[in-house]
Enzyme design. Structure first.
Site, short mmCIF file in Angstrom:
data_model
loop_
_atom_site.label_atom_id
_atom_site.label_comp_id
_atom_site.label_asym_id
_atom_site.label_seq_id
_atom_site.Cartn_x
_atom_site.Cartn_y
_atom_site.Cartn_z
N GLY A 12 0.82 -1.20 0.00
CA GLY A 12 0.00 0.00 0.00
C GLY A 12 0.85 1.25 0.00
O GLY A 12 1.97 1.26 -0.51
N SER A 13 0.34 2.31 0.59
CA SER A 13 1.00 3.60 0.55
C SER A 13 2.19 3.66 1.50
O SER A 13 2.27 2.92 2.48
CB SER A 13 0.01 4.71 0.92
OG SER A 13 -0.30 4.65 2.30
N GLY A 17 2.55 2.26 5.38
CA GLY A 17 3.66 1.35 5.65
C GLY A 17 4.54 1.83 6.78
O GLY A 17 4.97 1.04 7.63
N GLU A 34 5.64 -3.49 0.73
CA GLU A 34 5.70 -3.17 -0.70
C GLU A 34 4.91 -1.89 -0.87
O GLU A 34 3.68 -1.89 -0.83
CB GLU A 34 5.14 -4.31 -1.54
CG GLU A 34 5.57 -4.25 -2.99
CD GLU A 34 4.66 -3.41 -3.85
OE1 GLU A 34 5.00 -2.21 -4.07
OE2 GLU A 34 3.63 -3.91 -4.30
N CYS A 68 1.48 0.71 -8.51
CA CYS A 68 2.62 1.19 -7.71
C CYS A 68 3.87 1.36 -8.55
O CYS A 68 4.72 2.21 -8.25
CB CYS A 68 2.87 0.24 -6.55
SG CYS A 68 3.15 -1.47 -7.03
#
Length: 334
Positions: A12-13, A17, A34, A68
């Site tokens: 995610g963002s 994270g 990630e 991403c």
């Protein structure tokens, strides 16, 4: 924070994270992250431009830019810059916005109204921050699509130092940036807090591979964009995350390593015990049997001796500190 949870994996963002990592730090939990990216897409002057234009456009506009690894910074050699800019604009103009259930649709809506407004905010602010709007499509005029969160493909000419080129937009917005030589484009590509992916387009494979080595990104494509086979590792440098997903690298993050040493009591045939991997070494020293395991190719000095060949283990010969593998069994059953 539950004591029964040993490992956290998150995609995610960057902001989320970092919050997860801070929370897990109190209990030293294992974390795999990630996160985002601002990936460079590099087009050299000798590239197959038809292939590069289509691949670059799909690399930033595919899935509405909600990827991403989207190649949203498009670096183009100055000798072909105008041609690529026109080609990218033509490709964007040909995209069909619509429902994801319509086979004719090539770009669907964004995930939410909040994300649509966020992306549109970057587009609206771009000219005031120094970017030049080159192309912006139109939202669908079909009444049946009026409630869709659409943002049309948008292209800016810009530099590498404004928000359009530095922050992850997560929408169909391309920042086009010219360059003159390989040293410049490597420097610009690496001038980012992210390092997830990169795409390089060139007929000169040597040039492409040298550039790939120099670019600080966990995934690099040459003359392609966005393939992600499940058997190959995935993950990035810097603030694009921690650890790797997919392939055997991903499994390592869910395992603990254990070292077990057994004193065989004088027998030259040494048992091999290990819970990490099958690349073990069992060494019968000239006067005292011992057990050693480690990764193949270790240059750790050893006295002259002969390697035993235990059942299910590894046979090697060592002379004057140089290790020569003779037999290696990788499917060790423990």
């Amino acid at each position: 924070t539950h004591a029964g949870v040993d490992k956290i994996s998150f995609t995610g963002s960057k902001a989320t994270g970092m919050m997860i990592q801070r929370t897990c730090a109190d209990q030293l939990k294992r974390v795999t992250l990630e996160l985002g990216g601002k990936s460079p897409n590099i087009i050299f002057g000798d590239a197959d431009l038809e292939q590069a234009i289509e691949g670059s456009a799909l690399g930033v506009f595919g899935n509405q830019g909600e990827v991403c690894s989207a190649g949203s910074r498009v670096f183009v050699h100055r000798s072909v810059y105008d041609e690529v800019l026109q080609g990218m604009s033509d490709f964007a103009a040909g995209m069909q916005l619509g429902s994801g259930l319509d086979p004719a649709t090539t770009m669907g809506p964004l995930v939410s109204a909040v994300q649509r407004d966020r992306v549109q905010g970057y587009i609206d602010a771009g000219p005031g921050e120094g970017a030049t709007l080159v192309y912006s499509g139109q939202r669908p005029d079909d009444p049946a699509l009026a409630k869709g969160f659409f943002v049309p493909p948008t292209i800016f000419e810009t530099t590498n130092d404004i928000r359009l080129a530095r922050e992850e937009i997560f929408g169909p917005v391309a920042a086009m940036i010219p360059f003159d030589d390989v040293d410049e484009v490597v420097r610009l590509s690496n001038d980012t807090e992210y390092g997830l992916a990169a795409a390089i387009w060139s007929r000169d494979i040597g040039l492409a591979l040298r550039t790939a080595k120099a670019v600080k990104a966990g995934v690099v494509w040459v003359n392609d964009s966005q393939p992600a086979p499940s058997e190959a590792m995935w993950g990035g440098y810097k603030q694009s995350g921690i650890g790797r997903e997919l392939g055997p690298y991903a499994l390592d993050a869910y395992l603990e390593s254990k070292r077990t040493i057994l004193e065989p009591g004088g027998s030259p045939n040494v048992a091999v015990l290990n819970a990490e991997d099958a690349r073990l070494r069992s060494w019968a020293h000239a006067d005292r049997p011992t057990v050693w395991y480690g990764r193949r190719g270790s240059s750790r000095p050893r006295a002259t001796g002969v390697w035993a060949e235990p059942e299910g283990g590894v046979a090697e010969f060592v002379e004057d500190g140089v290790v020569t593998p003779i037999f290696e069994r990788r499917d060790l059953a423990l």
